[in-house]
Design a protein around this motif. Structure first.
Motif, PDB file in Angstrom:
ATOM      1  N   THR A  83       0.559  -1.154  -0.009  1.00  0.00           N
ATOM      2  CA  THR A  83      -0.192  -0.025  -0.034  1.00  0.00           C
ATOM      3  C   THR A  83       0.866   1.335  -0.091  1.00  0.00           C
ATOM      4  O   THR A  83       2.129   1.186   0.396  1.00  0.00           O
ATOM      5  N   GLU A 145      -3.942   2.867  -4.124  1.00  0.00           N
ATOM      6  CA  GLU A 145      -4.608   1.746  -3.074  1.00  0.00           C
ATOM      7  C   GLU A 145      -5.611   0.921  -4.102  1.00  0.00           C
ATOM      8  O   GLU A 145      -5.610  -0.221  -3.595  1.00  0.00           O
ATOM      9  N   THR A 148      -3.683  -1.721  -5.772  1.00  0.00           N
ATOM     10  CA  THR A 148      -2.910  -2.575  -4.654  1.00  0.00           C
ATOM     11  C   THR A 148      -3.800  -3.703  -4.311  1.00  0.00           C
ATOM     12  O   THR A 148      -3.789  -4.803  -4.299  1.00  0.00           O
ATOM     13  N   LEU A 149      -5.361  -3.147  -3.823  1.00  0.00           N
ATOM     14  CA  LEU A 149      -6.097  -4.189  -3.319  1.00  0.00           C
ATOM     15  C   LEU A 149      -6.752  -4.880  -4.641  1.00  0.00           C
ATOM     16  O   LEU A 149      -7.376  -6.184  -3.975  1.00  0.00           O
TER      17      LEU A 149
END
Length: 151
Positions: A83, A145, A148-149
């Motif tokens: 993150t 974010e 990445t998620l």
């Protein structure tokens, strides 16, 4: 052939970049700013292969290019993207007793850097790197974010 302008004016361009980065980071000194910039570059570099890193470096101004590649152990495998908050924490560990990186260090440096690259070429190069690379150099944390998620 005369010396390319990017090398003739490298020092002045780097000085202007550091000033813009200092303002974006809301810091007081060039040394504090340099540590943040170097940290962001090294944290990003750790996530690239040598070939990817050289593609990235080719789009940087001369002094930033030198900072990015200096001391790189290309035998180390790339680390995974984390993150933005986790990677900002990594940035803060560079010279940690003298590091004044704000939690927004990555987006602040990205904002300053985007004023010193050919944006069209820079974004095209980032599109050829792992998905997280473009998100890393985004000026806001949202896309990173999410990228990445989604992994």
């Amino acid at each position: 052939m005369p010396m390319p302008n990017e090398y003739q004016t490298a020092s002045q361009q780097f000085d202007r970049f550091l000033e813009d980065a200092r303002e974006a980071l809301d810091l007081t000194t060039r040394n504090q700013t340099y540590t943040c910039v170097q940290g962001v570059l090294l944290v990003f570099r750790a996530r690239l292969t040598a070939a990817e890193g050289l593609r990235f470096a080719n789009e940087l101004p001369a002094v930033l290019r030198a900072i990015f590649v200096k001391g790189w152990d290309i035998s180390r495998p790339p680390e995974p993207f984390l993150t933005r908050a986790q990677m900002a924490e990594e940035v803060a560990h560079l010279r940690q007793h003298h590091n004044f990186s704000p939690v927004t260090v990555i987006e602040d440096v990205a904002k300053a850097l985007r004023g010193y690259v050919d944006l069209k070429a820079f974004d095209a190069m980032l599109a050829a790197l792992p998905l997280e690379a473009a998100a890393f150099w985004s000026e806001d944390a949202g896309p990173f974010e999410q990228a990445t998620l989604d992994q």
